[in-house]
Design an enzyme around this catalytic site. Structure first.
Site, mmCIF file in Angstrom:
data_model
loop_
_atom_site.group_PDB
_atom_site.id
_atom_site.type_symbol
_atom_site.label_atom_id
_atom_site.label_comp_id
_atom_site.label_asym_id
_atom_site.label_seq_id
_atom_site.Cartn_x
_atom_site.Cartn_y
_atom_site.Cartn_z
ATOM 1 N N CYS A 121 0.828 -1.204 0.000
ATOM 2 C CA CYS A 121 0.000 0.000 0.000
ATOM 3 C C CYS A 121 0.864 1.256 0.000
ATOM 4 O O CYS A 121 1.871 1.326 0.705
ATOM 5 C CB CYS A 121 -0.923 0.003 1.208
ATOM 6 N N TYR B 202 -7.534 -9.055 6.948
ATOM 7 C CA TYR B 202 -8.585 -8.336 6.242
ATOM 8 C C TYR B 202 -9.802 -9.244 6.049
ATOM 9 O O TYR B 202 -9.829 -10.367 6.559
ATOM 10 C CB TYR B 202 -8.030 -7.746 4.952
#
Length: 367
Positions: free
Chosen positions: A25, A188
Site C-alpha cells: 500500500c 482483512y
C-alpha cells in the site's frame, strides 16, 4: 541456468522470471472527490519503475472493491470508470517493459477506516472523524481495544460483497491486468471469515471449517467466472494466525494445517497459485521473524497440496531467492521492502547469478 530467472507458465500466461513484486500500500490516492481511490502519477512511477527494473510480475497494492473496503481513505479502489481508465495507463507501461501486470483485489473488513501508517502509526479512524466510517466484519469483534467495533455483515450484504469482487475483477480485466489476486491474508475481510479467532458467526458462514471457507470460495468462484479461462487467479493467504497458549487469548486461530487443506479446495475452484504470507489477524500474536521465516509455509503447501506457491518474508538477497526456487520450496518469490529500496533489484540479481533479464533500451549503457 538460474532457476530464479526461468520463465513460469500459468495457464496461457508466461511470466518471464520468478522474481515478483508483492502488493504494498502507498496511501497516496485522493480520499474523496472525482478521483477518489484512483491511481495517479505516484502509482504510475512506483509500479512502472519496478517493471523497468526487470521484475517479472508486478502486483498492485490492495485495491478495494468498494469505498468502505479500503484500509485507509487514501487507498486505491476499482469500482468506477475513472479508476478503470487510470489503471490502463499503468498496465500499458508494465507490459511495455516485458513484465506482467497483476492486481490484488481486497476488502479490509474490520481493519478498514485507518490512518496512513506514517500518521499516528496507522490508528483507527472513528466514524465521526473526517474521512472515517464504521467498518464491517463477520462478527462484531474489533481488531483491538483501539479499533471501532465493526457492523456484523448480514447474509444479504455478504451476497452483495461477492458481486463486488466479481465486478472489480471484470473492471481489472478491462484495465489490462493479466493476473487477479484475491486478498485473503493479513487480517482483512476474507481472512476474518476464515479464522475462528475473528469469526464467531452461527449461521452458514461461521462455525465449521466448511462454513468459514464458504465466503472465500464464493468469491473465488465469482472472480473465476468473469476472469478468462486462459489467465491465472492467485489467492493471498495468511498461513497461520501465529496464536499459541502463551498469547493470553483462548480463542483458536487459523493454522498451517488449515492452509494446506484450504489450498486443495482453492485448486479445485480454479486458483492457480497461493501467495503465502502469515499473520495480521491477531494483534497479540508472537511471530518469530527472521530471513525467509515464512518460506516453510509455502513449501509445505507446494509439497502437500500440489498447488503452485509464492514465498514472501524477509527475502533480501539474490542467492537467497535463487535457493528458494532452485530447492523447490516455492515457484516464485515476492519481494516487498527490498524492491522499495532497490527498484532494479532483478537486474542486479540477474547480474550476480549470471542470468539474463529485460533491461530498457534507454538503459543499455548500464548493462
Amino acid at each position: 541456468m538460474s532457476a530464479l530467472f526461468e520463465p513460469l507458465r500459468l495457464r496461457s500466461l508466461t511470466v518471464p522470471n520468478r522474481l515478483w513484486m508483492a502488493p504494498m500500500c502507498q496511501y497516496s490516492a485522493a480520499p474523496e472527490g472525482p478521483t477518489e481511490g484512483t491511481p495517479g502519477d505516484w502509482h504510475f512511477q512506483h509500479l512502472a519503475a519496478r517493471a523497468a527494473g526487470g521484475t517479472g510480475l508486478i502486483l498492485t497494492e490492495a485495491t478495494a472493491v468498494a469505498p468502505e473496503g479500503r484500509i485507509t481513505p487514501y487507498d486505491l479502489g476499482l469500482w468506477n470508470d475513472t479508476q478503470t481508465a487510470a489503471f490502463r495507463r499503468i498496465t500499458d507501461a508494465i507490459k511495455a517493459q516485458n513484465s506482467v501486470p497483476g492486481i490484488q483485489i481486497a476488502h479490509a473488513g474490520r481493519k478498514a477506516s485507518s490512518e496512513r501508517t506514517w500518521v499516528d502509526r496507522g490508528r483507527a479512524l472513528r466514524p465521526e472523524e473526517p474521512f472515517g466510517w464504521r467498518p464491517v466484519g463477520p462478527s462484531p469483534l474489533p481488531f483491538d481495544d483501539a479499533s471501532t467495533t465493526p457492523e456484523e455483515l448480514s447474509t444479504a450484504r455478504i451476497a452483495e460483497l461477492v458481486g463486488q469482487f466479481a465486478e472489480t475483477a471484470r473492471r481489472a480485466l478491462d484495465a489490462g491486468f493479466q493476473v487477479a489476486e484475491i486478498h485473503g491474508a493479513h487480517g482483512y475481510l476474507i481472512n476474518q471469515f476464515l479464522s475462528p479467532y475473528s469469526n464467531r458467526r452461527t449461521d452458514a458462514y461461521g462455525g465449521s471449517y466448511e462454513n468459514r471457507t464458504r465466503l472465500p470460495l464464493e468469491i473465488v468462484d465469482a472472480v473465476r467466472a468473469v476472469w478468462p479461462e486462459d489467465l491465472p487467479v492467485f489467492f493471498r493467504i495468511s498461513a497461520t494466525d501465529w496464536l499459541s497458549e502463551d498469547d493470553g487469548d483462548d480463542r483458536e486461530g487459523w493454522t498451517a494445517d488449515d492452509t494446506v487443506r484450504f489450498a486443495r479446495d482453492l485448486a479445485e475452484h480454479g486458483v492457480d497459485l497461493l501467495d503465502t504470507s502469515t499473520g495480521g489477524n491477531a494483534p497479540n500474536a508472537r511471530i518469530a521473524v527472521g530471513p525467509g521465516y515464512q518460506v516453510p509455509f509455502a513449501e509445505r503447501v507446494k509439497k502437500e497440496a500440489g498447488l503452485a506457491v509464492g514465498a514472501v518474508g524477509l527475502i533480501t538477497e539474490a542467492r537467497q531467492a535463487e535457493k528458494i526456487v532452485a530447492d523447490g520450496q516455492a515457484d516464485a518469490v515476492l519481494l516487498g521492502r527490498e524492491l522499495l529500496r532497490s527498484p532494479s533489484f532483478a537486474q542486479h540479481a540477474a547480474r550476480e547469478l549470471g542470468a539474463a533479464v529485460h533491461v530498457p533500451q534507454q538503459y543499455h549503457r548500464a548493462v
